[in-house]
Scaffold this motif. Sequence first.
Motif, PDB file in Angstrom:
ATOM      1  N   SER A  34      -3.691 -25.286  29.152  1.00  0.00           N
ATOM      2  CA  SER A  34      -3.653 -24.309  28.054  1.00  0.00           C
ATOM      3  C   SER A  34      -2.833 -24.830  26.884  1.00  0.00           C
ATOM      4  O   SER A  34      -3.224 -24.666  25.721  1.00  0.00           O
ATOM      5  CB  SER A  34      -3.066 -22.983  28.539  1.00  0.00           C
ATOM      6  OG  SER A  34      -3.878 -22.405  29.522  1.00  0.00           O
ATOM      7  N   LEU A  35      -1.704 -25.461  27.184  1.00  0.00           N
ATOM      8  CA  LEU A  35      -0.874 -26.032  26.127  1.00  0.00           C
ATOM      9  C   LEU A  35      -1.606 -27.169  25.426  1.00  0.00           C
ATOM     10  O   LEU A  35      -1.617 -27.244  24.190  1.00  0.00           O
ATOM     11  CB  LEU A  35       0.458 -26.540  26.690  1.00  0.00           C
ATOM     12  CG  LEU A  35       1.616 -25.558  26.702  1.00  0.00           C
ATOM     13  CD1 LEU A  35       1.372 -24.429  27.678  1.00  0.00           C
ATOM     14  CD2 LEU A  35       2.899 -26.263  27.021  1.00  0.00           C
ATOM     15  N   LEU A  66       8.633 -26.240  25.635  1.00  0.00           N
ATOM     16  CA  LEU A  66       7.937 -27.104  24.675  1.00  0.00           C
ATOM     17  C   LEU A  66       7.254 -26.313  23.556  1.00  0.00           C
ATOM     18  O   LEU A  66       6.645 -26.899  22.661  1.00  0.00           O
ATOM     19  CB  LEU A  66       6.910 -27.972  25.404  1.00  0.00           C
ATOM     20  CG  LEU A  66       7.495 -29.012  26.361  1.00  0.00           C
ATOM     21  CD1 LEU A  66       6.387 -29.714  27.130  1.00  0.00           C
ATOM     22  CD2 LEU A  66       8.346 -30.019  25.593  1.00  0.00           C
ATOM     23  N   ARG A  67       7.366 -24.994  23.580  1.00  0.00           N
ATOM     24  CA  ARG A  67       6.706 -24.161  22.564  1.00  0.00           C
ATOM     25  C   ARG A  67       7.133 -24.518  21.143  1.00  0.00           C
ATOM     26  O   ARG A  67       6.315 -24.534  20.229  1.00  0.00           O
ATOM     27  CB  ARG A  67       6.981 -22.684  22.805  1.00  0.00           C
ATOM     28  CG  ARG A  67       6.301 -22.129  24.013  1.00  0.00           C
ATOM     29  CD  ARG A  67       6.629 -20.663  24.233  1.00  0.00           C
ATOM     30  NE  ARG A  67       8.033 -20.396  24.037  1.00  0.00           N
ATOM     31  CZ  ARG A  67       8.536 -19.435  23.266  1.00  0.00           C
ATOM     32  NH1 ARG A  67       7.749 -18.609  22.643  1.00  0.00           N
ATOM     33  NH2 ARG A  67       9.825 -19.264  23.141  1.00  0.00           N
ATOM     34  N   SER A  68       8.383 -24.805  20.936  1.00  0.00           N
ATOM     35  CA  SER A  68       8.866 -25.151  19.596  1.00  0.00           C
ATOM     36  C   SER A  68       8.192 -26.426  19.092  1.00  0.00           C
ATOM     37  O   SER A  68       7.774 -26.506  17.930  1.00  0.00           O
ATOM     38  CB  SER A  68      10.387 -25.320  19.621  1.00  0.00           C
ATOM     39  OG  SER A  68      10.848 -25.746  18.359  1.00  0.00           O
ATOM     40  N   ASP A  69       8.089 -27.418  19.960  1.00  0.00           N
ATOM     41  CA  ASP A  69       7.419 -28.665  19.595  1.00  0.00           C
ATOM     42  C   ASP A  69       5.939 -28.416  19.306  1.00  0.00           C
ATOM     43  O   ASP A  69       5.380 -28.988  18.365  1.00  0.00           O
ATOM     44  CB  ASP A  69       7.558 -29.704  20.708  1.00  0.00           C
ATOM     45  CG  ASP A  69       8.989 -30.157  20.917  1.00  0.00           C
ATOM     46  OD1 ASP A  69       9.799 -30.052  19.971  1.00  0.00           O
ATOM     47  OD2 ASP A  69       9.306 -30.623  22.024  1.00  0.00           O
ATOM     48  N   LEU A  70       5.310 -27.570  20.115  1.00  0.00           N
ATOM     49  CA  LEU A  70       3.912 -27.214  19.877  1.00  0.00           C
ATOM     50  C   LEU A  70       3.773 -26.552  18.503  1.00  0.00           C
ATOM     51  O   LEU A  70       2.864 -26.875  17.735  1.00  0.00           O
ATOM     52  CB  LEU A  70       3.411 -26.242  20.948  1.00  0.00           C
ATOM     53  CG  LEU A  70       3.082 -26.809  22.316  1.00  0.00           C
ATOM     54  CD1 LEU A  70       3.043 -25.698  23.344  1.00  0.00           C
ATOM     55  CD2 LEU A  70       1.757 -27.520  22.270  1.00  0.00           C
ATOM     56  N   HIS A  71       4.663 -25.643  18.218  1.00  0.00           N
ATOM     57  CA  HIS A  71       4.625 -24.924  16.946  1.00  0.00           C
ATOM     58  C   HIS A  71       4.720 -25.911  15.780  1.00  0.00           C
ATOM     59  O   HIS A  71       3.950 -25.819  14.815  1.00  0.00           O
ATOM     60  CB  HIS A  71       5.753 -23.897  16.883  1.00  0.00           C
ATOM     61  CG  HIS A  71       5.665 -22.994  15.706  1.00  0.00           C
ATOM     62  ND1 HIS A  71       6.141 -23.354  14.464  1.00  0.00           N
ATOM     63  CD2 HIS A  71       5.157 -21.745  15.574  1.00  0.00           C
ATOM     64  CE1 HIS A  71       5.929 -22.369  13.618  1.00  0.00           C
ATOM     65  NE2 HIS A  71       5.328 -21.376  14.264  1.00  0.00           N
ATOM     66  N   ARG A  86      -1.415 -19.309  17.829  1.00  0.00           N
ATOM     67  CA  ARG A  86      -1.759 -20.127  18.999  1.00  0.00           C
ATOM     68  C   ARG A  86      -0.674 -20.050  20.073  1.00  0.00           C
ATOM     69  O   ARG A  86      -0.975 -19.904  21.250  1.00  0.00           O
ATOM     70  CB  ARG A  86      -1.985 -21.589  18.599  1.00  0.00           C
ATOM     71  CG  ARG A  86      -3.236 -21.810  17.801  1.00  0.00           C
ATOM     72  CD  ARG A  86      -3.474 -23.285  17.604  1.00  0.00           C
ATOM     73  NE  ARG A  86      -4.558 -23.538  16.663  1.00  0.00           N
ATOM     74  CZ  ARG A  86      -5.083 -24.730  16.454  1.00  0.00           C
ATOM     75  NH1 ARG A  86      -4.612 -25.794  17.103  1.00  0.00           N
ATOM     76  NH2 ARG A  86      -6.057 -24.888  15.591  1.00  0.00           N
ATOM     77  N   ILE A  87       0.582 -20.152  19.662  1.00  0.00           N
ATOM     78  CA  ILE A  87       1.690 -20.105  20.627  1.00  0.00           C
ATOM     79  C   ILE A  87       1.740 -18.743  21.311  1.00  0.00           C
ATOM     80  O   ILE A  87       1.924 -18.644  22.525  1.00  0.00           O
ATOM     81  CB  ILE A  87       3.036 -20.402  19.928  1.00  0.00           C
ATOM     82  CG1 ILE A  87       3.031 -21.781  19.281  1.00  0.00           C
ATOM     83  CG2 ILE A  87       4.198 -20.246  20.909  1.00  0.00           C
ATOM     84  CD1 ILE A  87       2.801 -22.934  20.208  1.00  0.00           C
ATOM     85  N   ASN A  88       1.550 -17.677  20.555  1.00  0.00           N
ATOM     86  CA  ASN A  88       1.584 -16.331  21.145  1.00  0.00           C
ATOM     87  C   ASN A  88       0.451 -16.112  22.144  1.00  0.00           C
ATOM     88  O   ASN A  88       0.586 -15.294  23.055  1.00  0.00           O
ATOM     89  CB  ASN A  88       1.560 -15.275  20.045  1.00  0.00           C
ATOM     90  CG  ASN A  88       2.851 -15.232  19.269  1.00  0.00           C
ATOM     91  OD1 ASN A  88       3.898 -15.626  19.763  1.00  0.00           O
ATOM     92  ND2 ASN A  88       2.777 -14.760  18.038  1.00  0.00           N
ATOM     93  N   SER A  89      -0.627 -16.850  22.002  1.00  0.00           N
ATOM     94  CA  SER A  89      -1.735 -16.719  22.954  1.00  0.00           C
ATOM     95  C   SER A  89      -1.373 -17.263  24.338  1.00  0.00           C
ATOM     96  O   SER A  89      -2.086 -17.012  25.310  1.00  0.00           O
ATOM     97  CB  SER A  89      -2.987 -17.431  22.422  1.00  0.00           C
ATOM     98  OG  SER A  89      -2.836 -18.841  22.504  1.00  0.00           O
ATOM     99  N   LEU A  90      -0.264 -17.963  24.449  1.00  0.00           N
ATOM    100  CA  LEU A  90       0.170 -18.548  25.721  1.00  0.00           C
ATOM    101  C   LEU A  90       0.930 -17.582  26.620  1.00  0.00           C
ATOM    102  O   LEU A  90       1.103 -17.856  27.804  1.00  0.00           O
ATOM    103  CB  LEU A  90       1.103 -19.738  25.463  1.00  0.00           C
ATOM    104  CG  LEU A  90       0.513 -20.990  24.880  1.00  0.00           C
ATOM    105  CD1 LEU A  90       1.621 -21.972  24.563  1.00  0.00           C
ATOM    106  CD2 LEU A  90      -0.484 -21.588  25.848  1.00  0.00           C
TER     107      LEU A  90
END
Length: 106
Positions: A34-35, A66-71, A86-90
Amino acid sequence: MNTVIQRILGLAAPAFSDSGRPVNRVPVEQIRESLLALLHDCRDMRTQRLIYKVNVAKTPAELWLLRSDLHQCIAQTHSQSEAAERINSLIDVFEGWLPAGQLLRI
């Protein structure tokens, strides 16, 4: 498998449920996928390093961090609002792995 090793790998982590009902947790590999799916259209070197970090993370908690890096990667390619969406969809894929108080939207 030894219980200590299972806990380290996140396989025997306690399920978190605020309601007290059983929690169906998404498998760690599905969380990882998912990520990675969020980065499907990001192609720079930072994204390649992040893909490596996602692939070596062992637990859902490590993946959550890792959400911050994804963002940052998504915002650099698109916009901050797209990245936040996108991050909130996780959040759903992490339910049961982390306390509800940590599952906050951006």
